[in-house]
Design an enzyme around this catalytic site. Structure first.
Site, PDB file in Angstrom:
ATOM      1  CG  HIS A  52      -1.951  -1.025   1.248  1.00  0.00           C
ATOM      2  ND1 HIS A  52      -3.010  -0.991   2.125  1.00  0.00           N
ATOM      3  CD2 HIS A  52      -2.139  -2.143   0.487  1.00  0.00           C
ATOM      4  CE1 HIS A  52      -3.810  -2.023   1.913  1.00  0.00           C
ATOM      5  NE2 HIS A  52      -3.282  -2.745   0.922  1.00  0.00           N
ATOM      6  CD  GLU A  54      -1.835   4.484   3.373  1.00  0.00           C
ATOM      7  OE1 GLU A  54      -2.959   4.986   3.540  1.00  0.00           O
ATOM      8  OE2 GLU A  54      -1.635   3.514   2.600  1.00  0.00           O
ATOM      9  CB  CYS A  82      -6.272  -0.321   5.466  1.00  0.00           C
ATOM     10  SG  CYS A  82      -4.587  -0.973   5.302  1.00  0.00           S
ATOM     11  CB  CYS A  85      -1.738   1.636   6.208  1.00  0.00           C
ATOM     12  SG  CYS A  85      -1.488   0.876   4.586  1.00  0.00           S
TER      13      CYS A  85
END
Length: 155
Positions: A52, A54, A82, A85
């Site tokens: 992801h 992040e 999420c 993250c």
């Protein structure tokens, strides 16, 4: 540069990801007014579900600063982090999170999101983070529309 400028760098990075066939997420990590790392989601490129925006930005920031402690940094994320993250942000000790679109917005756009928002994650972790959600929200939600118009998108 100010907070809006840093968020717009994350948005720009997300657009670069969309152009490369990735999903519409970007993140930028800043310390003392300087960009440390800026990344977009590379899940499909790397065939790595943990890639992801992040996470990739945190990995790059840790490498650049030669530390796993990112105290004093701020992360600007195009969408509310999420749980995975958020956990990485917690473990990296990043005390400030600015995010644009909410988890619900990503879910409405068709993403397989867990409906656990960052405020709840913060309480569960016992953190006292400075979280500003909905920051430039309309500009961040626009990324979902741009992504949906992309032909040949992977998701």
């Amino acid at each position: 540069m100010d907070d809006k400028g840093f968020m717009r760098l994350a948005i720009k990075k997300a657009r670069q990801g969309i152009a490369k066939g990735q999903t519409p997420f970007g993140a930028c990590i800043v310390k003392k007014g300087k960009v440390i790392a800026c990344s977009h989601n590379v899940v499909w490129k790397n065939k790595d579900i943990t890639a992801h925006a992040e996470i990739t930005a945190i990995r790059a920031a840790c490498k650049k600063l030669k530390s796993i402690d990112l105290s004093g940094c701020t992360i600007y994320s195009t969408t509310e982090p999420c749980p995975m993250c958020f956990s990485a942000i917690h473990w990296a000790r990043i005390p400030r999170i600015f995010f644009g679109a909410r988890i619900e917005d990503a879910k409405k756009a068709g993403f397989h999101e867990m409906e656990i928002n960052d405020k709840k994650m913060m309480r569960l972790a016992g953190d006292n983070l400075d979280i500003l959600g909905g920051f430039l929200r309309d500009e961040n939600i626009a990324l979902f529309r741009e992504w949906k118009r992309k032909k040949g998108r992977p998701y």
